[in-house]
Design a protein around this motif. Sequence first.
Motif: not given
Length: 378
Positions: A283, A302, A305, A314, A332, A334, A339, A347, A361-362
Motif C-alpha cells: 500500500v 483511506p 492511501v 482482508r 489490512a 480491507y 483499498v 472515511t 481504518t485501512i
Amino acid sequence: MAAGFTEQPLPTWRRAVLKVGSSLLTTPDGALTGRHADALAAFVAASRRAGREVVIVSSGAVAAGRGLATPERGAGLTGRQALAALGQTRLIALWQTFFDAPVAQVLLTHDDLRNRRRYLNARSTLRELLAIGAIPVINENDTVAVDELKLGDNDNLAAIVAALVDADVLFIASDIAGLYTANPRTDPDAAPVMEVAEVTPEHLASAGGAGTVAGTGGMRTKLDAAIKAAAAGIETVLFDGRDAACLGRLADGALVGTRLRAPRSRLAARKYWLRHAPSAGRVTVDPGAVDALRGRGASLLPGGVVDAVGDFARGDVVEILAGGEPFARGIAQYGATDVRRIARRHTRDIEAVLGYSYGETIVHRDDLVVLPDAARLP
C-alpha cells in the motif's frame, strides 16, 4: 497469605482478560451462585475506575442450565448443548447484577477464530465494546459447537481471546492459590511456585486434571493457556478466585499467586511477527500519512492511501510504502480491490462506495509497526 504464597508485583497492564472457571460460579451441587463473583466483579470495577479495560471469559453456562433441567437430561453432546442454551442467559444476568456498566454477551466458536475474516470481525466488535465502555463476557458457543471443533476449555479460549484483544496480561481465577510443585490436595510436600520464567515439560508433568465436577479443566489446561499467551508476549497470573483478600490486593497491583512470564513483551512479540510475517501486497501512502503513522502513532486511513499493489485479502500482512520504499507493515482491514476503490476518500464515504464497511481504518494502529530504519524517510 494464601497457602504459602507471598505478595509480588503484578506486571504493568492496561488491558487484561480475566478467566473465571465454573467452580467459582457454582455450588457443590452445580447451581449458579454469585458468592465468589462478587469479589471478582469488584476487582473488574476497581480496574475500570483506574482507567484499565477488562474482558471476562466466563464458564458456567452448562452448570447453570443443569439447575433448570431434570437430572436425566443433559447427557451426551445434544444434552450439553441444550443445557448451555438454558444457562447462558442466567450466566450473563448474574454478571450484569454486579456492574452499572452494560455487560455484553459474546459467544465464539472454533470457526470464528480459525477463519481470518471472522477473527477480525470478532476483534473489531470487542474493540468497539471496550471503546463504548461495555464489559464483554465471553464464552464458547457450546449450543452449536461439536466435539470435533470445540476449543476444548475456557482456559484455552481465554488465551486466544487475550491475543485477539491485544491484552497485556491474562488473569486466571481458580479454586487453588496458584501453581505447586505437586498436587497440594494429595501431596503434603507440595510447595508453592511463585514465578515461572518459561513453562517446561516438568511443569506440565506435575499438573493434574479437572479438580471439580463443574469444571472441565485443571492446572494442566492453565499451563497450556499460559504457553499460548506467552507466544503472543502476554504474561499469565494464577490466583485463588475464592479469596476476597487476594482479589483486593490484585486491584492494588499485588499478586498472591503464580506469575508465568512471557519470553518477550506483548509489543515486542507482535512487532517481531509483523516485521517478519510474509507480506501479500503493498500500500503506497502520501507524506501526510507517513507523518501520521511515524510521528503520531495513528492508524492508516483511506485519505492517505495513494494505491494498492497485489491481490491481498482482508487480514493479510501488507507493506506500507512511501517514495517507493517500505517504512511500515501491518494487517489490512480491507482487500486490495477495496483499498483501491476507497483510496483518497474520506472515511465517511467507505460504505457508500463499497456498500459495506469494516471500519474507518485501512490498517489499525494496533496492527501496524513502523520499521526501524523508517526515520531516514523525509
